[in-house]
Design an enzyme around this catalytic site. Structure first.
Site, PDB file in Angstrom:
ATOM      1  N   HIS A 286      -2.231 -38.244  42.960  1.00 32.07           N
ATOM      2  CA  HIS A 286      -1.421 -37.203  42.312  1.00 32.07           C
ATOM      3  C   HIS A 286      -2.247 -36.436  41.275  1.00 32.07           C
ATOM      4  O   HIS A 286      -2.312 -35.203  41.297  1.00 32.07           O
ATOM      5  CB  HIS A 286      -0.207 -37.857  41.639  1.00 32.07           C
ATOM      6  CG  HIS A 286       0.672 -36.905  40.886  1.00 32.07           C
ATOM      7  ND1 HIS A 286       1.863 -36.449  41.387  1.00 32.07           N
ATOM      8  CD2 HIS A 286       0.542 -36.328  39.663  1.00 32.07           C
ATOM      9  CE1 HIS A 286       2.431 -35.625  40.511  1.00 32.07           C
ATOM     10  NE2 HIS A 286       1.640 -35.540  39.451  1.00 32.07           N
ATOM     11  N   GLU A 287      -2.878 -37.172  40.377  1.00 31.83           N
ATOM     12  CA  GLU A 287      -3.644 -36.503  39.326  1.00 31.83           C
ATOM     13  C   GLU A 287      -4.855 -35.770  39.900  1.00 31.83           C
ATOM     14  O   GLU A 287      -5.259 -34.720  39.383  1.00 31.83           O
ATOM     15  CB  GLU A 287      -4.077 -37.512  38.257  1.00 31.83           C
ATOM     16  CG  GLU A 287      -2.916 -38.177  37.515  1.00 31.83           C
ATOM     17  CD  GLU A 287      -1.941 -37.181  36.900  1.00 31.83           C
ATOM     18  OE1 GLU A 287      -2.354 -36.059  36.556  1.00 31.83           O
ATOM     19  OE2 GLU A 287      -0.749 -37.530  36.768  1.00 31.83           O
TER      20      GLU A 287
ATOM     21  N   HIS B  53      -3.832 -32.355  40.933  1.00 32.14           N
ATOM     22  CA  HIS B  53      -3.902 -31.420  39.806  1.00 32.14           C
ATOM     23  C   HIS B  53      -5.344 -30.965  39.580  1.00 32.14           C
ATOM     24  O   HIS B  53      -5.613 -29.787  39.310  1.00 32.14           O
ATOM     25  CB  HIS B  53      -3.401 -32.102  38.535  1.00 32.14           C
ATOM     26  CG  HIS B  53      -1.915 -32.164  38.397  1.00 32.14           C
ATOM     27  ND1 HIS B  53      -1.091 -31.073  38.549  1.00 32.14           N
ATOM     28  CD2 HIS B  53      -1.096 -33.210  38.087  1.00 32.14           C
ATOM     29  CE1 HIS B  53       0.171 -31.437  38.342  1.00 32.14           C
ATOM     30  NE2 HIS B  53       0.191 -32.731  38.065  1.00 32.14           N
TER      31      HIS B  53
ATOM     32  N   HIS C   2      -6.430 -28.317  41.892  1.00 31.34           N
ATOM     33  CA  HIS C   2      -5.832 -27.034  41.505  1.00 31.34           C
ATOM     34  C   HIS C   2      -6.700 -26.347  40.443  1.00 31.34           C
ATOM     35  O   HIS C   2      -6.861 -25.120  40.455  1.00 31.34           O
ATOM     36  CB  HIS C   2      -4.424 -27.298  40.971  1.00 31.34           C
ATOM     37  CG  HIS C   2      -3.519 -26.104  41.012  1.00 31.34           C
ATOM     38  ND1 HIS C   2      -2.225 -26.157  40.556  1.00 31.34           N
ATOM     39  CD2 HIS C   2      -3.695 -24.828  41.440  1.00 31.34           C
ATOM     40  CE1 HIS C   2      -1.645 -24.976  40.705  1.00 31.34           C
ATOM     41  NE2 HIS C   2      -2.524 -24.153  41.242  1.00 31.34           N
TER      42      HIS C   2
END
Length: 670
Positions: A461-462, A465, A468
């Site tokens: 998940h991190e 990020h 991105h």
């Protein structure tokens, strides 16, 4: 001698020279950086030439380099490696920074120039990205109160300053409660705990200076303790301590702070002409209105609650079969749910965990990024802010893309949770700069470090990020990377979690810590089959928190937030054996700052999109389909906030999604 924080760093990739920075450097560097930024702002506001995009909007984009450098470094260490000196600096910095940015947003001469450029926008030969930056800049000034005058203007400045102080106090109180509480465990208190939990508890005891194992309030320790400990009395003590963070009375109690924050937010929204803080906050998000948020959450709440209630009945029967009378309690759920999971899926966390080594999961997250986006990762040997940290240079076709830093282990100096931040964001103006991105997690240490399946999902998940941020390809820093609508920012991170579930990824990287053997096919099948296990519980605890957050902000501020929380939960028919994922006194997402206030729903909003977006890969050539990967980068990962979020998603998928894929993905579809 020039303060090191204000120098041009002659380090690899201009990384902060942490080995040369001391806590004594921060306060004087901030004072100079604030003065420099103020001078830059004054020069823009008082420019005698007519306002143009270049001398006003681009000038604002270029201003504040020193301040960004100081704050990027300070808040990295303040969140991940705090100490009393840094906590004192945070308390001192918060009102200073609030006043500084309030002065900028309230600068009438500056706003007049921004407004002049905005009013002339149709006559200017702007690129689409420039037009977007202009709109966002003007809107930001208006929403911050730049158009206010007289007493309203003065009051807005006071509100902003006080909110900054309160957010810092809330965060530090929570950190203090999490850091200070622990429960020592004697040898007789270890019943039921598998070796990996005992090892983690002993490591935690060593950190606390205790000769023996302890339970702390770190999620990576307390959750497995609640899953496995056969000592119901100790589970109750630990769970209640976990739930009481920020509500223990005394100097670290957050309840009155939460009430004041809500009152000030309500006043702030009314000054700006909005009916409520939720209406103000959601105006710029994909959801747009509180009604749209409530509609989504309730569409998910009812099937989730039905599943949770059905599960609770089964777990209570198991508990009573053990001779424990009375209703299922919150400190019982994880224990009996773990036993049931083992029965249903032949899945034992102690058996699974050795296959999820931290180092191999990092490799897996990198390998997926390589296959999808052509990225390469090379370890860097550079000074960082803590010995636990490690760094990699990220390249593509031999060209530098970013620096990625991973800080994975729990420690008393680190606030709880997991997050991604950029010490430096990608931009091309006023000169090209590559991002420096950090993932911070709170995994338990071990030799080797082993993750639960949920931990591994957090890591992916991190890193979503981080991608991105790293793949951002825009001109202006203000719209770079994760500078997007709050209910869109979780799409890349939650979408990336899906690649952990790809069987070929698990077959390659989920190998046993001792034997090196790949996870057996039967166990792999069980792990994947169990991915939606206990989703009633997980969805209820999350959606309850999101609905309480929304209720706090969509009407008049409650005088007693705890009473309001209780009313909301009662109205929802909250299952008695499930607690909110984040109760008010430790709801840092909402009260540590404005970021997720009225916006905690955004994880669910983004999950609607991520379920639909991964389906696009499955409908094409599979999880590594090159055309879908290219479209994902082109329309979402590289574009930052340069285009409206709904337009970006539609460009990627051809349409906006419905809630059906989410319910199916969570196993909650009828």
């Amino acid at each position: 001698m020039t303060n090191v924080l204000l120098q041009t760093w002659d380090t690899p990739f201009q990384i902060a020279p942490f080995d040369r920075i001391s806590d004594d450097d921060f306060a004087p560097a901030l004072d100079v950086a604030l003065a420099n930024h103020s001078a830059e702002i004054d020069a823009i506001a008082n420019n005698p030439d007519p306002a143009t995009f270049a001398n006003t909007i681009e000038a604002l984009e270029a201003a504040g380099h020193d301040l960004d450098q100081v704050l990027g470094t300070f808040y990295t260490v303040a969140g991940a490696d705090s100490n009393p000196a840094r906590e004192a600096l945070q308390r001192d910095f918060s009102p200073k920074l609030a006043a500084h940015f309030a002065d900028i947003s309230g600068n009438k001469a500056l706003f007049a120039r921004v407004a002049a450029v905005y009013d002339a926008r149709h006559t200017l030969d702007l690129t689409d990205e420039q037009a977007r930056v202009l709109m966002l800049t003007h809107r930001g000034f208006v929403r911050s109160g730049a158009a206010l005058t007289g007493d309203d203007d003065a009051r807005m400045k006071v509100i902003k300053g006080r909110l900054a102080e309160l957010g810092t106090a809330f965060t530090q109180n929570l950190l203090a409660d999490e850091r200070d509480w622990f429960m020592e465990l004697g040898e007789g208190d270890l019943a039921g705990l598998p070796p990996f939990v005992v090892d983690t508890a002993r490591a935690a005891g060593k950190e606390k200076g205790v000769d023996g194992p302890v339970v702390t309030l770190s999620r990576s320790l307390i959750v497995p303790f609640l899953q496995f400990s056969t000592r119901r009395d100790l589970r109750e003590v630990a769970y209640k301590a976990w739930g009481a963070r920020g509500a223990n009375g005394g100097d670290t109690d957050n309840r009155t702070i939460a009430a004041e924050i809500l009152s000030l937010r309500d006043e702030r929204a009314k000054l700006l002409g909005y009916d409520s803080f939720a209406a103000y906050k959601l105006e710029t998000e994909m959801a747009k209105t509180p009604d749209a948020v409530r509609g989504l959450l309730m569409d998910v709440w009812e099937p989730a609650k039905a599943q949770a209630n059905a599960d609770a009945w089964v777990l209570e029967q198991m508990m009573q079969a053990d001779g424990v009378n009375g209703p299922l309690a919150p400190w019982d759920w994880r224990f009996y749910s773990e036993r049931r999971r083992k029965d249903l899926h032949d899945l034992d966390e102690a058996e699974v965990k050795p296959y999820f080594q931290l180092d191999r999961m990092i490799e897996a997250s990198f390998a997926c990024a390589t296959r999808l986006f052509g990225l390469s990762f090379k370890p860097l040997d550079i000074p960082l802010y803590h010995p636990d940290c490690r760094a990699w240079e990220v390249t593509r076709d031999g060209t530098h893309v970013a620096v990625f830093i991973g800080d994975y282990f729990a420690r008393g100096s680190k606030r709880s949770g997991a997050w991604c931040s950029a010490m430096r964001a990608q931009a091309k103006f006023p000169e090209p700069q590559a991002p420096v991105v950090i993932n911070v997690c709170n995994f338990a240490k071990g030799e080797p470090a082993l993750l639960s399946y949920d931990d591994a999902r957090t890591l992916f998940h991190e890193f979503g990020h981080a991608l991105h941020q790293m793949l951002s390809n825009v001109t202006y820093e203000s719209i770079s990377g994760t500078s997007v609508a709050r209910d869109f920012v979780e799409l890349p991170s939650q979408l990336y979690e899906h690649w952990l579930e790809v069987p070929e990824v698990l077959r390659e990287f989920a190998v046993h810590a001792e034997t090196g053997a790949a996870m057996p096919q039967a166990l792999l099948d069980n792990v994947l089959a169990a991915a939606t296990y206990d989703m009633g519980f997980q969805t209820v605890e999350y959606v309850a928190s999101a609905l309480v957050d929304l209720a706090f902000h969509e009407g008049a501020a409650p005088a007693d937030p705890m009473a309001k929380q209780a009313d909301v939960l009662e109205g929802l028919g909250m299952p008695a054996a499930i607690g909110m994922r984040h109760a008010t006194p430790h709801f840092a997402h909402v009260f540590a700052g404005d970021g997720y206030s009225s916006g905690y729903y955004s994880y669910m909003w983004s999950e609607v999109m991520d379920a639909d977006a991964f389906a696009a890969f499955e409908e094409a050539g599979g999880p590594f389909d090159p055309e879908r990967a290219k479209a994902l980068e082109t329309h979402i990962l590289s574009t930052g906030g340069s285009v409206d979020a709904a337009e970006l998603y539609t460009a990627f998928r051809g349409r906006l999604p419905g809630v059906e894929a989410l319910l199916k993905g969570r196993g909650l579809a009828a």
